[in-house]
Design an enzyme around this catalytic site. Structure first.
Site, PDB file in Angstrom:
ATOM      1  N   CYS A   1       1.129  -1.327   0.156  1.00 33.79           N
ATOM      2  CA  CYS A   1      -0.066  -0.056   0.101  1.00 33.79           C
ATOM      3  C   CYS A   1       0.922   1.366  -0.024  1.00 33.79           C
ATOM      4  O   CYS A   1       1.489   1.479   1.046  1.00 33.79           O
ATOM      5  CB  CYS A   1      -0.986   0.110   1.164  1.00 33.79           C
ATOM      6  SG  CYS A   1      -2.256   1.379   1.321  1.00 33.79           S
TER       7      CYS A   1
ATOM      8  N   CYS B   1      -0.523   4.141   2.600  1.00 29.26           N
ATOM      9  CA  CYS B   1      -0.783   4.050   3.731  1.00 29.26           C
ATOM     10  C   CYS B   1      -0.501   2.492   4.221  1.00 29.26           C
ATOM     11  O   CYS B   1       0.664   2.244   4.261  1.00 29.26           O
ATOM     12  CB  CYS B   1      -2.074   4.546   4.300  1.00 29.26           C
ATOM     13  SG  CYS B   1      -3.450   4.049   2.980  1.00 29.26           S
ATOM     14  N   SER B   2      -1.484   1.732   4.665  1.00 25.63           N
ATOM     15  CA  SER B   2      -1.243   0.442   5.142  1.00 25.63           C
ATOM     16  C   SER B   2      -2.644  -0.244   4.954  1.00 25.63           C
ATOM     17  O   SER B   2      -3.074  -1.042   5.628  1.00 25.63           O
ATOM     18  CB  SER B   2      -1.029   0.474   6.704  1.00 25.63           C
ATOM     19  OG  SER B   2      -2.132   1.126   7.462  1.00 25.63           O
ATOM     20  N   CYS B   3      -3.460   0.109   3.742  1.00 28.25           N
ATOM     21  CA  CYS B   3      -4.647  -0.815   3.405  1.00 28.25           C
ATOM     22  C   CYS B   3      -4.212  -2.193   3.323  1.00 28.25           C
ATOM     23  O   CYS B   3      -3.271  -2.674   2.761  1.00 28.25           O
ATOM     24  CB  CYS B   3      -5.174  -0.454   2.080  1.00 28.25           C
ATOM     25  SG  CYS B   3      -5.768   1.429   1.932  1.00 28.25           S
TER      26      CYS B   3
END
Length: 204
Positions: free
Chosen positions: A108, A111-113
């Site tokens: 991602c 961010c951190s999907c």
């Protein structure tokens, strides 16, 4: 494409992030904004009871059931919903299959999907600035850092997970596992292999 928490430059915090998190939790609890017991329960659910085990069961079934695998690759959402593996952070899933010619890895970039209902809480390295940048620029070097060396003829495809689409890698089934049950196959599937950063192995 939109990402969850696109304003999150906190992937690499300054010193001692665990202490910062604990301090923030304490402040919020004292203000009555969170219930520590409820927070512990949520963390336990995703880290221990869900963890990567749901995803591993999906992979093992795909290895064992060609019809299930075909349906999963064609349209993962209804298949996963039928197994009760859905919900927030698990919407709009796409399953990508590793083959001898193509290895898939997921990042991602903003961010951190991440597919929480299948893999649990994302690991720290997945959220780091270094991984998010290097996975796109030099995927083979990142794989090498994780101990994965691919044959020369295998290409690498990097999938950018977002709030609109999240990915699960279907790793190749290890050789010599034809007689194993689904439960036994599940034990071979690591969280990292479902992100594309590991290859399932059979240990003697």
């Amino acid at each position: 494409m939109p990402h969850d928490h696109a304003d999150a430059p906190h992937a690499l915090l300054p010193s001692d992030p665990a202490l910062r998190v604990k301090t923030l939790e304490t402040v919020l609890a004292r203000k009555g904004l969170i219930d520590p017991a409820a927070l512990d329960e949520i963390i336990d659910i995703y880290q221990n009871r869900i963890g990567p085990s749901n995803g591993a069961r999906v992979v093992a079934r795909a290895w064992s059931d060609p019809v299930f695998k075909e349906q999963l690759l064609a349209d993962a959402d209804p298949v996963l919903a039928g197994l009760d593996y859905y919900g927030r952070q698990g919407e709009h899933m796409v399953v990508v299959e590793n083959t001898p010619l193509q290895h898939n890895m997921v990042v991602c970039t903003l961010c951190s999907c991440y597919p929480w209902p299948l893999l649990g809480i994302p690991p720290g390295w997945y959220k780091s600035d270094a991984y998010r940048a290097r996975a796109v620029r030099e995927p083979r070097k990142v794989l090498s850092d994780f101990g994965v060396t691919l044959p020369e003829g295998t290409s690498v495809r990097v999938w950018d997970s977002t709030a609109e689409v999240r990915y699960l890698v279907l790793p190749m089934r290890p050789e010599g596992t034809e007689g194993l049950s689904e439960d036994a196959l599940t034990e071979l599937v690591s969280r990292d292999s479902m992100i594309g950063m590991d290859i399932p192995k059979v240990f003697a």
